[in-house]
Design an enzyme around this catalytic site. Sequence first.
Site, PDB file in Angstrom:
ATOM      1  CG  PHE A  44      35.106  44.097  42.419  1.00 51.50           C
ATOM      2  CD1 PHE A  44      35.038  43.936  43.138  1.00 51.50           C
ATOM      3  CD2 PHE A  44      34.865  45.560  42.422  1.00 51.50           C
ATOM      4  CE1 PHE A  44      34.062  44.811  44.979  1.00 51.50           C
ATOM      5  CE2 PHE A  44      33.808  46.275  42.766  1.00 51.50           C
ATOM      6  CZ  PHE A  44      33.928  45.367  44.249  1.00 51.50           C
ATOM      7  CE  LYS A  48      39.458  42.528  31.483  1.00 51.52           C
ATOM      8  NZ  LYS A  48      39.915  42.670  33.023  1.00 51.52           N
ATOM      9  CD  GLU A  55      41.359  45.820  36.410  1.00 57.35           C
ATOM     10  OE1 GLU A  55      40.596  45.195  35.537  1.00 57.35           O
ATOM     11  OE2 GLU A  55      41.656  47.508  36.233  1.00 57.35           O
ATOM     12  CB  SER A  60      31.265  50.997  36.505  1.00 58.20           C
ATOM     13  OG  SER A  60      31.501  50.928  35.464  1.00 58.20           O
ATOM     14  CB  CYS A 111      25.175  44.426  40.470  1.00 55.01           C
ATOM     15  SG  CYS A 111      23.765  42.845  39.250  1.00 55.01           S
ATOM     16  CD  GLU A 114      26.682  50.968  41.162  1.00 58.85           C
ATOM     17  OE1 GLU A 114      27.223  51.283  40.106  1.00 58.85           O
ATOM     18  OE2 GLU A 114      25.729  49.352  41.877  1.00 58.85           O
TER      19      GLU A 114
END
Length: 495
Positions: A154, A178, A181, A231, A286, A387
Amino acid sequence: MTQSTLPILQNYINGQWCYSSAGEYLDVVNPATAEILAKVPLSTAEELNRAAEAAQTAFSTWRRTPATQRVQYLFRLKMLMEDQFEELANIITIECGKTLDESRGEMRRAIENVEIACGIPMMMQGTNLEDIASGIDEFMIRQPLGVAAVIAPFNFPGMIPFWFMPYALACGNTYIVKPSEKVPLTMQLVFQLIDRLGLPPGVINLVNGAKETVDAILDHPAIRAISFVGSTPVARYIYSRAAANGKRVQCQGGAKNPVIVLPDADLEMTTRITADSAFGCAGQRCLAASIAITVGEARQTYTEAIAEAATSRVVGYGLEPSVQMGPVITPQSRQRIEQLIQQGAESGATVLVDGRSPNIPGYDQGNFLRPTILQNVDPASEIAKTEIFGPVLSLIHLDTIDDAIALVNSGQYGNMACLFTNSGAAARKFRYEAEAGNIGINIGVAAPMAFFPFSGWKESFFGDLHGQGQHAVEFFTQTKVVVERWSQKDWSRRF
Ligand code: NAD
Protein backbone atom coordinates in the site's frame (compact mmCIF):
# COMPACT_ATOMS: atom_id res chain seq x y z
CA MET A 1 -20.85 10.56 -0.74
CA THR A 2 -23.46 7.85 -0.24
CA GLN A 3 -22.68 4.18 -0.76
CA SER A 4 -24.90 3.90 -3.86
CA THR A 5 -23.01 6.55 -5.84
CA LEU A 6 -19.58 5.11 -5.15
CA PRO A 7 -17.47 4.25 -8.18
CA ILE A 8 -16.87 0.53 -8.57
CA LEU A 9 -13.35 -0.09 -9.78
CA GLN A 10 -12.75 -2.18 -12.86
CA ASN A 11 -10.06 -4.57 -13.98
CA TYR A 12 -8.20 -4.12 -17.25
CA ILE A 13 -7.91 -7.45 -19.03
CA ASN A 14 -6.97 -8.13 -22.66
CA GLY A 15 -7.05 -4.43 -23.54
CA GLN A 16 -10.53 -3.81 -22.09
CA TRP A 17 -11.90 -2.32 -18.91
CA CYS A 18 -14.25 -4.85 -17.30
CA TYR A 19 -16.29 -5.08 -14.15
CA SER A 20 -15.33 -7.92 -11.87
CA SER A 21 -17.71 -10.77 -11.22
CA ALA A 22 -16.46 -10.85 -7.63
CA GLY A 23 -19.07 -11.17 -4.93
CA GLU A 24 -16.90 -9.27 -2.47
CA TYR A 25 -15.81 -5.62 -2.50
CA LEU A 26 -13.77 -3.52 -0.10
CA ASP A 27 -14.11 0.20 0.55
CA VAL A 28 -11.24 2.40 -0.59
CA VAL A 29 -10.96 5.02 2.14
CA ASN A 30 -9.17 8.37 2.34
CA PRO A 31 -7.03 7.89 5.47
CA ALA A 32 -7.11 11.60 6.34
CA THR A 33 -10.86 12.20 6.07
CA ALA A 34 -12.36 8.69 6.32
CA GLU A 35 -14.32 9.46 3.15
CA ILE A 36 -15.15 6.30 1.20
CA LEU A 37 -13.77 6.90 -2.29
CA ALA A 38 -14.68 3.76 -4.22
CA LYS A 39 -15.27 0.05 -4.00
CA VAL A 40 -12.57 -2.33 -5.08
CA PRO A 41 -13.42 -5.87 -6.17
CA LEU A 42 -11.70 -8.88 -4.70
CA SER A 43 -11.32 -10.56 -8.07
CA THR A 44 -11.72 -14.30 -8.31
CA ALA A 45 -9.20 -16.88 -9.46
CA GLU A 46 -11.22 -17.24 -12.66
CA GLU A 47 -10.68 -13.55 -13.49
CA LEU A 48 -6.99 -13.81 -12.79
CA ASN A 49 -6.85 -16.85 -15.06
CA ARG A 50 -8.46 -14.84 -17.83
CA ALA A 51 -5.80 -12.14 -17.48
CA ALA A 52 -3.02 -14.77 -17.48
CA GLU A 53 -4.43 -16.40 -20.62
CA ALA A 54 -4.72 -13.04 -22.39
CA ALA A 55 -1.13 -12.24 -21.43
CA GLN A 56 0.02 -15.68 -22.59
CA THR A 57 -1.65 -15.22 -25.98
CA ALA A 58 -0.20 -11.72 -26.38
CA PHE A 59 3.28 -12.97 -25.55
CA SER A 60 3.88 -14.76 -28.84
CA THR A 61 3.59 -11.53 -30.86
CA TRP A 62 4.94 -9.14 -28.24
CA ARG A 63 8.22 -11.05 -27.91
CA ARG A 64 8.63 -10.80 -31.70
CA THR A 65 8.09 -7.03 -31.64
CA PRO A 66 11.60 -5.52 -31.89
CA ALA A 67 12.90 -4.02 -28.65
CA THR A 68 13.33 -0.69 -30.42
CA GLN A 69 9.58 -0.70 -31.12
CA ARG A 70 8.58 -1.98 -27.69
CA VAL A 71 10.26 0.97 -26.02
CA GLN A 72 8.32 3.44 -28.19
CA TYR A 73 5.29 2.59 -26.03
CA LEU A 74 7.31 3.42 -22.92
CA PHE A 75 8.43 6.76 -24.37
CA ARG A 76 4.75 7.59 -24.90
CA LEU A 77 3.86 6.37 -21.40
CA LYS A 78 6.51 8.67 -19.92
CA MET A 79 5.02 11.65 -21.77
CA LEU A 80 1.50 10.80 -20.60
CA MET A 81 2.71 10.40 -17.02
CA GLU A 82 4.42 13.79 -17.23
CA ASP A 83 1.19 15.33 -18.55
CA GLN A 84 -0.82 13.79 -15.70
CA PHE A 85 1.89 14.22 -13.06
CA GLU A 86 -0.12 16.40 -10.68
CA GLU A 87 -3.27 14.26 -11.04
CA LEU A 88 -1.25 11.13 -10.23
CA ALA A 89 0.34 12.80 -7.18
CA ASN A 90 -3.09 13.99 -6.03
CA ILE A 91 -4.58 10.51 -6.18
CA ILE A 92 -1.67 9.06 -4.20
CA THR A 93 -2.19 11.63 -1.46
CA ILE A 94 -5.94 11.09 -1.41
CA GLU A 95 -5.82 7.31 -1.11
CA CYS A 96 -2.52 6.81 0.72
CA GLY A 97 -2.27 9.90 2.94
CA LYS A 98 1.26 11.12 2.25
CA THR A 99 1.94 14.79 1.53
CA LEU A 100 1.68 16.09 -2.00
CA ASP A 101 5.44 16.62 -2.19
CA GLU A 102 6.01 13.03 -1.08
CA SER A 103 3.57 11.85 -3.75
CA ARG A 104 5.37 13.92 -6.37
CA GLY A 105 8.67 12.37 -5.32
CA GLU A 106 7.11 8.92 -5.65
CA MET A 107 5.84 9.60 -9.18
CA ARG A 108 9.19 11.10 -10.19
CA ARG A 109 10.86 7.81 -9.27
CA ALA A 110 8.18 5.84 -11.16
CA ILE A 111 8.84 7.89 -14.29
CA GLU A 112 12.59 7.49 -13.84
CA ASN A 113 12.13 3.71 -14.08
CA VAL A 114 10.23 4.12 -17.37
CA GLU A 115 13.09 6.27 -18.68
CA ILE A 116 15.73 3.71 -17.72
CA ALA A 117 13.73 0.84 -19.27
CA CYS A 118 13.73 2.78 -22.56
CA GLY A 119 17.43 1.83 -22.77
CA ILE A 120 16.55 -1.86 -23.08
CA PRO A 121 18.05 -2.26 -26.57
CA MET A 122 21.42 -1.65 -24.88
CA MET A 123 20.67 -3.28 -21.51
CA MET A 124 19.31 -6.51 -22.97
CA GLN A 125 22.32 -7.24 -25.15
CA GLY A 126 24.10 -10.54 -24.70
CA THR A 127 27.75 -11.43 -25.16
CA ASN A 128 29.68 -13.34 -27.80
CA LEU A 129 33.08 -14.77 -28.55
CA GLU A 130 34.16 -15.78 -32.03
CA ASP A 131 36.44 -18.76 -32.62
CA ILE A 132 36.08 -20.52 -29.30
CA ALA A 133 37.58 -23.23 -31.50
CA SER A 134 38.59 -22.70 -35.09
CA GLY A 135 35.47 -21.64 -37.04
CA ILE A 136 33.14 -22.05 -34.06
CA ASP A 137 31.45 -19.06 -32.43
CA GLU A 138 29.62 -18.94 -29.13
CA PHE A 139 27.21 -16.32 -27.94
CA MET A 140 24.71 -15.74 -25.21
CA ILE A 141 21.38 -14.09 -25.95
CA ARG A 142 18.67 -12.89 -23.58
CA GLN A 143 15.08 -13.86 -24.21
CA PRO A 144 11.91 -12.88 -22.33
CA LEU A 145 10.31 -15.38 -19.95
CA GLY A 146 6.61 -15.07 -20.84
CA VAL A 147 3.95 -13.76 -18.47
CA ALA A 148 5.10 -11.99 -15.30
CA ALA A 149 3.23 -10.32 -12.43
CA VAL A 150 3.70 -7.87 -9.57
CA ILE A 151 1.92 -7.98 -6.21
CA ALA A 152 2.26 -4.53 -4.64
CA PRO A 153 1.98 -3.05 -1.11
CA PHE A 154 0.00 0.00 0.00
CA ASN A 155 2.76 2.46 0.80
CA PHE A 156 3.90 3.44 -2.72
CA PRO A 157 0.86 2.84 -4.96
CA GLY A 158 2.38 4.74 -7.90
CA MET A 159 6.05 3.79 -7.73
CA ILE A 160 6.44 0.17 -6.74
CA PRO A 161 4.80 -1.46 -9.80
CA PHE A 162 7.26 0.63 -11.85
CA TRP A 163 10.29 -1.04 -10.22
CA PHE A 164 9.37 -4.01 -12.39
CA MET A 165 6.69 -3.41 -15.04
CA PRO A 166 8.59 -1.18 -17.54
CA TYR A 167 11.55 -3.60 -17.60
CA ALA A 168 9.31 -6.65 -17.97
CA LEU A 169 7.51 -5.12 -20.95
CA ALA A 170 10.65 -3.71 -22.57
CA CYS A 171 12.29 -7.15 -22.36
CA GLY A 172 9.36 -8.66 -24.26
CA ASN A 173 7.32 -10.18 -21.44
CA THR A 174 3.62 -9.61 -20.93
CA TYR A 175 2.37 -8.46 -17.56
CA ILE A 176 -0.21 -8.46 -14.77
CA VAL A 177 -0.37 -5.82 -12.02
CA LYS A 178 -2.13 -6.63 -8.72
CA PRO A 179 -2.19 -3.41 -6.67
CA SER A 180 -2.78 -3.27 -2.93
CA GLU A 181 -6.52 -3.45 -2.26
CA LYS A 182 -6.05 -0.54 0.16
CA VAL A 183 -4.82 1.88 -2.55
CA PRO A 184 -6.06 0.75 -5.97
CA LEU A 185 -6.94 4.19 -7.39
CA THR A 186 -3.49 5.27 -8.58
CA MET A 187 -3.17 2.22 -10.85
CA GLN A 188 -6.65 2.97 -12.23
CA LEU A 189 -5.30 6.29 -13.54
CA VAL A 190 -2.00 4.72 -14.68
CA PHE A 191 -3.99 2.14 -16.66
CA GLN A 192 -6.15 4.85 -18.21
CA LEU A 193 -2.87 6.21 -19.57
CA ILE A 194 -1.72 2.74 -20.60
CA ASP A 195 -5.04 2.29 -22.42
CA ARG A 196 -4.13 5.28 -24.60
CA LEU A 197 -0.83 3.75 -25.72
CA GLY A 198 -2.35 1.42 -28.31
CA LEU A 199 -0.52 -1.63 -26.98
CA PRO A 200 -1.69 -4.98 -28.37
CA PRO A 201 -4.45 -6.41 -26.13
CA GLY A 202 -3.22 -8.60 -23.29
CA VAL A 203 0.32 -7.19 -23.14
CA ILE A 204 -0.48 -5.55 -19.81
CA ASN A 205 -3.36 -6.31 -17.47
CA LEU A 206 -4.69 -5.01 -14.16
CA VAL A 207 -6.43 -7.32 -11.72
CA ASN A 208 -7.63 -5.93 -8.40
CA GLY A 209 -8.00 -8.18 -5.41
CA ALA A 210 -6.46 -9.66 -2.30
CA LYS A 211 -5.47 -13.15 -1.13
CA GLU A 212 -7.58 -15.20 -3.56
CA THR A 213 -6.24 -13.20 -6.50
CA VAL A 214 -2.67 -13.51 -5.20
CA ASP A 215 -2.96 -17.27 -4.72
CA ALA A 216 -4.24 -17.59 -8.29
CA ILE A 217 -1.12 -15.70 -9.47
CA LEU A 218 1.12 -18.02 -7.45
CA ASP A 219 -0.47 -21.12 -8.94
CA HIS A 220 -1.12 -20.18 -12.57
CA PRO A 221 1.12 -22.28 -14.84
CA ALA A 222 1.49 -19.55 -17.50
CA ILE A 223 2.93 -17.03 -15.02
CA ARG A 224 6.68 -17.49 -15.09
CA ALA A 225 7.94 -14.72 -12.81
CA ILE A 226 6.57 -12.90 -9.75
CA SER A 227 7.75 -9.72 -8.06
CA PHE A 228 6.35 -9.08 -4.59
CA VAL A 229 6.80 -6.15 -2.24
CA GLY A 230 5.16 -6.17 1.19
CA SER A 231 5.54 -7.48 4.72
CA THR A 232 7.99 -10.25 5.59
CA PRO A 233 5.49 -12.98 6.57
CA VAL A 234 3.65 -12.57 3.24
CA ALA A 235 6.95 -12.31 1.34
CA ARG A 236 8.07 -15.61 2.84
CA TYR A 237 4.76 -17.26 1.96
CA ILE A 238 4.78 -15.98 -1.61
CA TYR A 239 8.41 -16.90 -2.14
CA SER A 240 7.97 -20.49 -1.00
CA ARG A 241 4.65 -21.17 -2.77
CA ALA A 242 5.66 -19.58 -6.07
CA ALA A 243 9.12 -21.19 -6.02
CA ALA A 244 7.54 -24.58 -5.31
CA ASN A 245 5.50 -23.99 -8.46
CA GLY A 246 8.72 -23.50 -10.42
CA LYS A 247 8.48 -19.75 -10.87
CA ARG A 248 11.20 -17.14 -10.76
CA VAL A 249 10.47 -15.06 -7.65
CA GLN A 250 11.76 -11.89 -5.99
CA CYS A 251 10.11 -10.90 -2.72
CA GLN A 252 10.93 -7.71 -0.86
CA GLY A 253 9.85 -7.77 2.76
CA GLY A 254 9.72 -5.60 5.85
CA ALA A 255 12.38 -3.62 7.65
CA LYS A 256 13.61 -2.12 10.90
CA ASN A 257 16.14 0.44 9.78
CA PRO A 258 18.82 1.75 12.16
CA VAL A 259 20.75 4.99 11.84
CA ILE A 260 23.92 5.64 13.86
CA VAL A 261 24.78 9.16 14.94
CA LEU A 262 28.45 9.78 15.86
CA PRO A 263 29.48 12.76 17.99
CA ASP A 264 31.22 14.45 15.03
CA ALA A 265 28.09 14.47 12.82
CA ASP A 266 26.68 17.78 11.58
CA LEU A 267 23.88 18.06 14.12
CA GLU A 268 21.56 20.32 12.14
CA MET A 269 21.79 18.24 8.96
CA THR A 270 21.57 14.92 10.84
CA THR A 271 18.48 16.01 12.73
CA ARG A 272 16.70 17.33 9.64
CA ILE A 273 17.50 14.25 7.57
CA THR A 274 16.76 11.63 10.22
CA ALA A 275 13.50 13.37 11.18
CA ASP A 276 12.43 13.21 7.55
CA SER A 277 13.45 9.56 7.37
CA ALA A 278 11.59 8.57 10.55
CA PHE A 279 8.47 10.72 10.14
CA GLY A 280 8.21 11.32 6.37
CA CYS A 281 5.37 9.32 4.77
CA ALA A 282 4.21 8.91 8.41
CA GLY A 283 7.01 6.38 8.89
CA GLN A 284 5.43 4.08 6.30
CA ARG A 285 8.49 3.73 4.09
CA CYS A 286 10.42 0.49 3.91
CA LEU A 287 13.49 2.77 4.19
CA ALA A 288 12.20 4.74 7.19
CA ALA A 289 14.62 5.20 10.08
CA SER A 290 13.14 3.30 13.00
CA ILE A 291 16.04 3.23 15.48
CA ALA A 292 18.58 6.01 16.09
CA ILE A 293 21.71 4.77 17.87
CA THR A 294 23.64 7.63 19.40
CA VAL A 295 27.29 7.02 20.19
CA GLY A 296 29.12 8.75 23.05
CA GLU A 297 28.48 12.47 23.34
CA ALA A 298 25.95 12.48 20.50
CA ARG A 299 23.40 11.26 23.03
CA GLN A 300 22.38 14.52 24.61
CA THR A 301 22.67 16.90 21.66
CA TYR A 302 20.89 14.61 19.20
CA THR A 303 18.15 13.66 21.66
CA GLU A 304 17.27 17.30 22.30
CA ALA A 305 17.38 18.22 18.62
CA ILE A 306 15.32 15.27 17.34
CA ALA A 307 12.72 15.80 20.08
CA GLU A 308 12.33 19.39 18.92
CA ALA A 309 12.10 18.29 15.26
CA ALA A 310 9.43 15.69 16.15
CA THR A 311 7.39 18.15 18.17
CA SER A 312 7.42 20.86 15.55
CA ARG A 313 6.47 18.69 12.56
CA VAL A 314 3.19 19.89 11.02
CA VAL A 315 0.69 17.00 10.84
CA GLY A 316 -2.48 17.11 8.75
CA TYR A 317 -4.10 16.39 5.42
CA GLY A 318 -1.40 15.91 2.78
CA LEU A 319 -3.22 18.05 0.20
CA GLU A 320 -2.63 21.13 2.39
CA PRO A 321 0.66 22.76 1.37
CA SER A 322 2.02 23.46 4.88
CA VAL A 323 1.56 19.87 6.06
CA GLN A 324 4.75 17.83 6.63
CA MET A 325 3.22 14.51 7.71
CA GLY A 326 -0.05 12.78 6.84
CA PRO A 327 -2.01 9.97 8.51
CA VAL A 328 -1.23 6.26 8.59
CA ILE A 329 -3.16 4.01 6.28
CA THR A 330 -5.96 2.51 8.39
CA PRO A 331 -7.51 2.82 11.87
CA GLN A 332 -6.21 -0.71 12.57
CA SER A 333 -2.71 0.40 11.67
CA ARG A 334 -2.95 3.43 14.00
CA GLN A 335 -4.23 1.22 16.80
CA ARG A 336 -1.40 -1.27 16.29
CA ILE A 337 1.20 1.52 16.40
CA GLU A 338 -0.31 2.96 19.58
CA GLN A 339 -0.21 -0.48 21.18
CA LEU A 340 3.44 -0.88 20.23
CA ILE A 341 4.26 2.52 21.79
CA GLN A 342 2.52 1.38 24.97
CA GLN A 343 4.39 -1.92 24.87
CA GLY A 344 7.65 0.03 24.53
CA ALA A 345 6.79 2.12 27.57
CA GLU A 346 5.94 -1.01 29.55
CA SER A 347 9.27 -2.55 28.62
CA GLY A 348 11.16 0.36 30.21
CA ALA A 349 11.43 2.99 27.46
CA THR A 350 10.53 6.62 28.16
CA VAL A 351 7.98 8.17 25.82
CA LEU A 352 9.94 11.37 25.23
CA VAL A 353 7.56 12.72 22.59
CA ASP A 354 4.10 11.15 22.64
CA GLY A 355 2.19 11.38 19.36
CA ARG A 356 -0.80 9.29 20.40
CA SER A 357 -4.32 10.70 20.22
CA PRO A 358 -3.47 13.90 18.40
CA ASN A 359 -6.01 16.60 17.79
CA ILE A 360 -5.95 17.53 14.10
CA PRO A 361 -8.64 20.20 13.70
CA GLY A 362 -11.11 19.30 10.96
CA TYR A 363 -9.84 15.73 10.62
CA ASP A 364 -11.06 13.93 13.70
CA GLN A 365 -11.99 10.86 11.62
CA GLY A 366 -8.49 10.52 10.12
CA ASN A 367 -5.88 7.93 11.15
CA PHE A 368 -3.52 10.49 12.60
CA LEU A 369 -0.61 10.15 14.96
CA ARG A 370 2.04 12.74 15.64
CA PRO A 371 5.75 11.89 15.57
CA THR A 372 6.71 9.84 18.61
CA ILE A 373 10.11 9.32 20.23
CA LEU A 374 10.93 6.53 22.63
CA GLN A 375 14.09 7.05 24.67
CA ASN A 376 16.33 4.52 26.43
CA VAL A 377 14.93 1.64 24.44
CA ASP A 378 16.35 -1.70 25.52
CA PRO A 379 17.99 -3.26 22.41
CA ALA A 380 16.68 -6.66 23.55
CA SER A 381 13.05 -5.49 23.86
CA GLU A 382 10.35 -6.29 21.31
CA ILE A 383 9.91 -2.65 20.34
CA ALA A 384 13.57 -2.56 19.25
CA LYS A 385 12.98 -5.50 16.91
CA THR A 386 9.42 -5.24 15.58
CA GLU A 387 8.67 -3.30 12.40
CA ILE A 388 6.35 -0.50 13.60
CA PHE A 389 5.63 1.08 10.18
CA GLY A 390 4.53 4.35 11.72
CA PRO A 391 6.07 7.67 12.83
CA VAL A 392 7.95 6.29 15.82
CA LEU A 393 11.69 6.63 16.39
CA SER A 394 13.40 4.60 19.13
CA LEU A 395 16.58 6.02 20.68
CA ILE A 396 19.31 3.69 21.89
CA HIS A 397 22.57 4.90 23.37
CA LEU A 398 25.87 3.00 23.03
CA ASP A 399 29.49 3.83 23.82
CA THR A 400 31.37 2.87 20.66
CA ILE A 401 30.86 2.59 16.92
CA ASP A 402 31.75 -1.12 17.19
CA ASP A 403 28.86 -1.66 19.62
CA ALA A 404 26.57 0.29 17.30
CA ILE A 405 27.51 -1.73 14.20
CA ALA A 406 27.16 -4.97 16.20
CA LEU A 407 23.60 -3.89 17.13
CA VAL A 408 22.81 -3.00 13.51
CA ASN A 409 24.00 -6.42 12.39
CA SER A 410 22.09 -8.30 15.09
CA GLY A 411 18.73 -7.39 13.56
CA GLN A 412 16.61 -9.85 11.59
CA TYR A 413 16.12 -7.36 8.76
CA GLY A 414 18.70 -5.79 6.45
CA ASN A 415 16.91 -3.24 4.31
CA MET A 416 18.83 -0.06 5.15
CA ALA A 417 21.44 1.18 7.61
CA CYS A 418 22.80 4.74 7.81
CA LEU A 419 25.68 6.49 9.50
CA PHE A 420 25.98 10.19 10.32
CA THR A 421 29.54 11.38 10.74
CA ASN A 422 32.25 13.66 9.39
CA SER A 423 34.86 10.91 9.54
CA GLY A 424 35.81 9.17 6.31
CA ALA A 425 37.41 6.32 8.24
CA ALA A 426 34.25 5.72 10.27
CA ALA A 427 32.16 5.90 7.10
CA ARG A 428 34.34 3.35 5.35
CA LYS A 429 34.25 0.96 8.31
CA PHE A 430 30.46 1.24 8.43
CA ARG A 431 29.98 0.82 4.69
CA TYR A 432 32.22 -2.24 4.80
CA GLU A 433 30.74 -3.94 7.86
CA ALA A 434 27.04 -3.02 8.00
CA GLU A 435 24.71 -5.86 6.97
CA ALA A 436 22.08 -4.14 4.83
CA GLY A 437 21.29 -3.88 1.14
CA ASN A 438 21.06 -0.07 1.18
CA ILE A 439 23.63 2.03 3.02
CA GLY A 440 23.36 5.75 3.70
CA ILE A 441 26.31 7.90 4.71
CA ASN A 442 24.79 11.19 5.87
CA ILE A 443 21.67 10.12 3.94
CA GLY A 444 18.42 9.26 5.72
CA VAL A 445 16.47 7.43 3.01
CA ALA A 446 19.07 5.58 0.97
CA ALA A 447 16.74 4.78 -1.94
CA PRO A 448 18.69 3.79 -5.04
CA MET A 449 18.04 5.64 -8.29
CA ALA A 450 16.29 3.59 -10.99
CA PHE A 451 19.58 2.57 -12.62
CA PHE A 452 20.74 0.76 -9.45
CA PRO A 453 19.13 -2.42 -8.09
CA PHE A 454 16.85 -2.01 -5.08
CA SER A 455 16.57 -4.56 -2.36
CA GLY A 456 17.49 -5.50 1.17
CA TRP A 457 19.32 -8.36 2.83
CA LYS A 458 18.30 -11.01 5.36
CA GLU A 459 14.55 -11.10 6.12
CA SER A 460 13.98 -7.98 4.03
CA PHE A 461 14.43 -9.97 0.84
CA PHE A 462 13.78 -13.45 -0.48
CA GLY A 463 15.30 -14.17 -3.85
CA ASP A 464 18.36 -13.26 -5.82
CA LEU A 465 17.88 -10.60 -8.50
CA HIS A 466 16.44 -7.28 -7.33
CA GLY A 467 14.08 -4.72 -8.86
CA GLN A 468 15.15 -1.75 -11.05
CA GLY A 469 17.95 -1.32 -13.55
CA GLN A 470 20.15 -4.13 -14.80
CA HIS A 471 18.97 -6.58 -12.14
CA ALA A 472 15.41 -6.19 -13.46
CA VAL A 473 16.64 -6.93 -16.98
CA GLU A 474 18.28 -10.12 -15.72
CA PHE A 475 15.19 -11.06 -13.72
CA PHE A 476 12.89 -10.65 -16.72
CA THR A 477 15.07 -12.52 -19.21
CA GLN A 478 16.53 -15.98 -19.52
CA THR A 479 19.86 -16.57 -21.14
CA LYS A 480 20.39 -18.93 -24.05
CA VAL A 481 23.88 -19.94 -25.12
CA VAL A 482 24.37 -20.77 -28.78
CA VAL A 483 27.43 -22.58 -30.11
CA GLU A 484 27.57 -22.31 -33.88
CA ARG A 485 29.64 -23.72 -36.73
CA TRP A 486 29.08 -23.39 -40.48
CA SER A 487 30.69 -25.64 -43.05
CA GLN A 488 33.02 -23.66 -45.28
CA LYS A 489 32.62 -26.41 -47.91
CA ASP A 490 28.87 -25.75 -48.33
CA TRP A 491 29.47 -22.06 -48.56
CA SER A 492 32.11 -22.29 -51.34
CA ARG A 493 29.94 -24.76 -53.36
CA ARG A 494 26.92 -22.39 -53.39
CA PHE A 495 28.69 -19.15 -54.13
P1 NAD B 1 1.23 -6.74 2.93
O1 NAD B 1 2.24 -7.82 3.00
O2 NAD B 1 0.12 -6.75 3.91
O3 NAD B 1 0.52 -6.72 1.48
C1 NAD B 1 1.28 -6.68 0.31
C2 NAD B 1 0.50 -7.36 -0.82
O4 NAD B 1 0.30 -8.74 -0.47
C3 NAD B 1 -0.87 -6.77 -1.08
O5 NAD B 1 -1.06 -6.67 -2.48
C4 NAD B 1 -1.85 -7.77 -0.45
O6 NAD B 1 -3.06 -7.87 -1.17
C5 NAD B 1 -1.09 -9.08 -0.53
N1 NAD B 1 -1.36 -9.97 0.62
C6 NAD B 1 -1.52 -9.59 1.92
N2 NAD B 1 -1.70 -10.66 2.70
C7 NAD B 1 -1.66 -11.74 1.89
C8 NAD B 1 -1.80 -13.15 2.11
N3 NAD B 1 -1.99 -13.65 3.34
N4 NAD B 1 -1.70 -13.97 1.05
C9 NAD B 1 -1.49 -13.48 -0.18
N5 NAD B 1 -1.35 -12.16 -0.45
C10 NAD B 1 -1.44 -11.30 0.57
O7 NAD B 1 2.03 -5.35 3.00
P2 NAD B 1 1.47 -3.88 3.12
O8 NAD B 1 0.90 -3.68 4.48
O9 NAD B 1 0.63 -3.56 1.95
O10 NAD B 1 2.83 -3.04 2.98
C11 NAD B 1 3.66 -2.72 4.07
C12 NAD B 1 4.83 -3.67 4.15
O11 NAD B 1 5.57 -3.65 2.93
C13 NAD B 1 5.82 -3.26 5.23
O12 NAD B 1 6.24 -4.41 5.89
C14 NAD B 1 6.98 -2.65 4.44
O13 NAD B 1 8.24 -2.72 5.07
C15 NAD B 1 6.95 -3.48 3.20
N6 NAD B 1 7.60 -2.82 2.09
C16 NAD B 1 8.82 -3.27 1.72
C17 NAD B 1 9.50 -2.65 0.68
C18 NAD B 1 10.86 -3.12 0.29
O14 NAD B 1 11.39 -2.65 -0.73
N7 NAD B 1 11.48 -4.02 1.01
C19 NAD B 1 8.92 -1.58 0.01
C20 NAD B 1 7.65 -1.16 0.41
C21 NAD B 1 6.99 -1.80 1.45
